[in-house]
Enzyme design. Structure first.
Site, PDB file in Angstrom:
ATOM      1  N   TYR A 101      30.800  48.177  40.489  1.00 15.30           N
ATOM      2  CA  TYR A 101      31.577  47.321  41.380  1.00 15.30           C
ATOM      3  C   TYR A 101      32.971  47.912  41.531  1.00 15.30           C
ATOM      4  O   TYR A 101      33.597  48.310  40.549  1.00 15.30           O
ATOM      5  CB  TYR A 101      31.700  45.894  40.814  1.00 15.30           C
ATOM      6  CG  TYR A 101      32.626  45.028  41.635  1.00 15.30           C
ATOM      7  CD1 TYR A 101      32.110  44.214  42.635  1.00 15.30           C
ATOM      8  CD2 TYR A 101      34.007  45.065  41.452  1.00 15.30           C
ATOM      9  CE1 TYR A 101      32.956  43.445  43.432  1.00 15.30           C
ATOM     10  CE2 TYR A 101      34.854  44.303  42.249  1.00 15.30           C
ATOM     11  CZ  TYR A 101      34.336  43.501  43.223  1.00 15.30           C
ATOM     12  OH  TYR A 101      35.166  42.761  44.016  1.00 15.30           O
ATOM     13  N   GLU A 189      35.877  45.534  49.370  1.00 16.61           N
ATOM     14  CA  GLU A 189      34.974  45.539  48.222  1.00 16.61           C
ATOM     15  C   GLU A 189      33.749  46.414  48.466  1.00 16.61           C
ATOM     16  O   GLU A 189      33.160  46.371  49.540  1.00 16.61           O
ATOM     17  CB  GLU A 189      34.544  44.089  47.974  1.00 16.61           C
ATOM     18  CG  GLU A 189      33.605  43.890  46.828  1.00 16.61           C
ATOM     19  CD  GLU A 189      33.187  42.419  46.715  1.00 16.61           C
ATOM     20  OE1 GLU A 189      33.909  41.639  46.075  1.00 16.61           O
ATOM     21  OE2 GLU A 189      32.145  42.053  47.286  1.00 16.61           O
TER      22      GLU A 189
END
Ligand code: GDP
Ligand code: MN
Length: 383
Positions: A101, A189
């Site tokens: 992530y 993101e």
């Protein structure tokens, strides 16, 4: 404003972030053609503005163009969390060795951008933060200096990325950060950023949220807004220039000024009610804006009473009254209304509303109390 996966990834790519060389499609035939062009296994991905598309069945792998066409006809038109899929992204399928992530957002407390990374990619980061907070690594970034080499190295080390990928990871973190800054984003993101079977880093999912207040200087991003993916009330509110946030309660609130709107919501809570919305009509609102606001409030089926709290400064109470009457002319309703009008032209405003069937109050406390009572008796009468 949220951007779709394909919009976010194409934008990341402009800042040097490696992404799969995919294309957007709106029909199964398109998907067939694109898959043929790609020439190997592909992944067909629903483009809707919600997370967890994979779990919802909106992301499917296909080995051949025929199979891609078939899965696309299943995904296009499908409903994911209330949104209809109208577009799919067709990407060459990647072989996943590791999922990471990587995100950039604003840390309001630190008053700085922050890069967040985790070795637990591919799942919802909120879940990781709740279950295993130690697996979330943060680095605050000085907006004038950008991502320093050592900061990227720290992140890479802490998430357990093998050393051979550090250089590529640093370039990606830097690109993502520059993209975030240049886009006036509140979130950029990549989840997941993967290590491929060929030992390369690749961003296979992307998400961006752009600060609505900056859209005036981001015309190319403003154009990307997807009206289909926004609640109708929010579209109407934005077009009328209202600040509107829908909430779960039963008391519709129309207020001028954000601070007064907050105080009004607090006051309804204090008397045992719950606000149906935050709505700031702003200073100097004309009657058409007031009418638009009332239409939005009354369209919410949860609303059992409406509380008007207007403190007339630049806003004129008679203008507000005219707007209320105009809206009521158009949409007859039996939802009870409580009005507190004070300040500029309050006498004229009250006189205009005298014939309308409304409860009036002079203090905010009294008005809130009456709105809560009115909502209760309306709900009881309905039941
Ligand atoms: P999300 O569910 O909306 O977050 O969509 P993602 O794009 O993140 O996809 C969800 C999951 O599908 C990923 O975490 C991967 O595990 C898987 N996935 C997506 N693209 C590929 C791909 O090209 N190859 C493989 N093997 N899996 C993929
Ligand atoms: Mn994802």
């Amino acid at each position: 404003m949220k951007l779709h996966e394909y919009q976010s990834k194409f934008r990341f790519a402009e800042y040097g972030v490696p992404i799969p060389q995919g294309k957007l499609a709106t029909s199964p035939d398109d998907v067939f053609r694109i898959a043929k062009e790609i020439g190997g296994p592909v992944v067909v991905k629903a483009q809707v503005l919600v997370g967890g598309r994979g779990k919802a069945g909106g992301i499917k792998l296909a080995k051949t163009p025929k199979e891609a066409q078939k899965v696309a006809s299943g995904i296009l038109g499908m409903d994911i969390k209330g949104l209809t899929v109208k577009k799919v992204l067709v990407d060459p399928a990647a072989e996943i060795e590791q999922e990471i992530y990587l995100g950039v957002t604003t840390d309001r407390t630190a008053r700085k951008p922050v890069i967040i990374a985790s070795g637990e990619g591919g799942v919802e980061i909120e879940q990781v933060a709740a279950d295993t907070p130690e697996k979330i690594i943060r680095q605050h970034i000085d907006p004038f200096l950008g991502v320093r080499e050592y900061q990227a190295r720290n992140l890479a080390l802490e998430i357990g990325l093998s050393r051979e990928h550090w250089k590529a990871f640093a370039r990606i973190a830097d690109g993502l950060f520059r993209c975030y800054m240049a886009s006036d984003a509140s979130l950029a993101e990549i989840n997941p950023l993967i290590v491929t079977g060929d030992d390369e880093l690749l961003a296979i999912d992307g998400k961006m949220v752009i600060d609505d207040n900056a859209l005036f200087r981001q015309p190319s991003l403003a154009e990307m807004r997807d009206m289909d993916d926004e609640a109708p009330a929010e579209t109407q509110a934005r077009q009328a220039g209202l600040s509107y946030v829908k909430l779960g309660g039963e008391i519709g609130c129309m207020v001028n000024g954000a601070g007064l709107a907050m105080a009004t919501m607090d006051m309804t809570q204090l008397f045992g009610g719950s606000p149906a919305n935050f709505l700031d009509i702003g200073g100097g609102a004309q009657s058409d804006k007031v009418a638009a606001a009332l239409r939005i409030i009354l369209a919410d089926p949860n609303v059992n009473s409406v509380l008007f709290n207007i403190f007339g400064g630049i806003t004129r109470c008679d203008e507000v009254a005219r707007g209320i009457l105009a809206a009521l002319d158009e949409i007859p309703t039996d939802v009870p209304m409580v009005v507190r009008l004070v300040g500029t032209n309050e006498e004229e405003g009250r006189a205009l509303l005298a014939d309308a069937d409304m409860t009036t109050a002079t203090t905010l406390a009294k008005a809130a109390q009456k709105a809560v009572e009115a909502a209760k008796s309306y709900a009881n009468a309905e039941a």
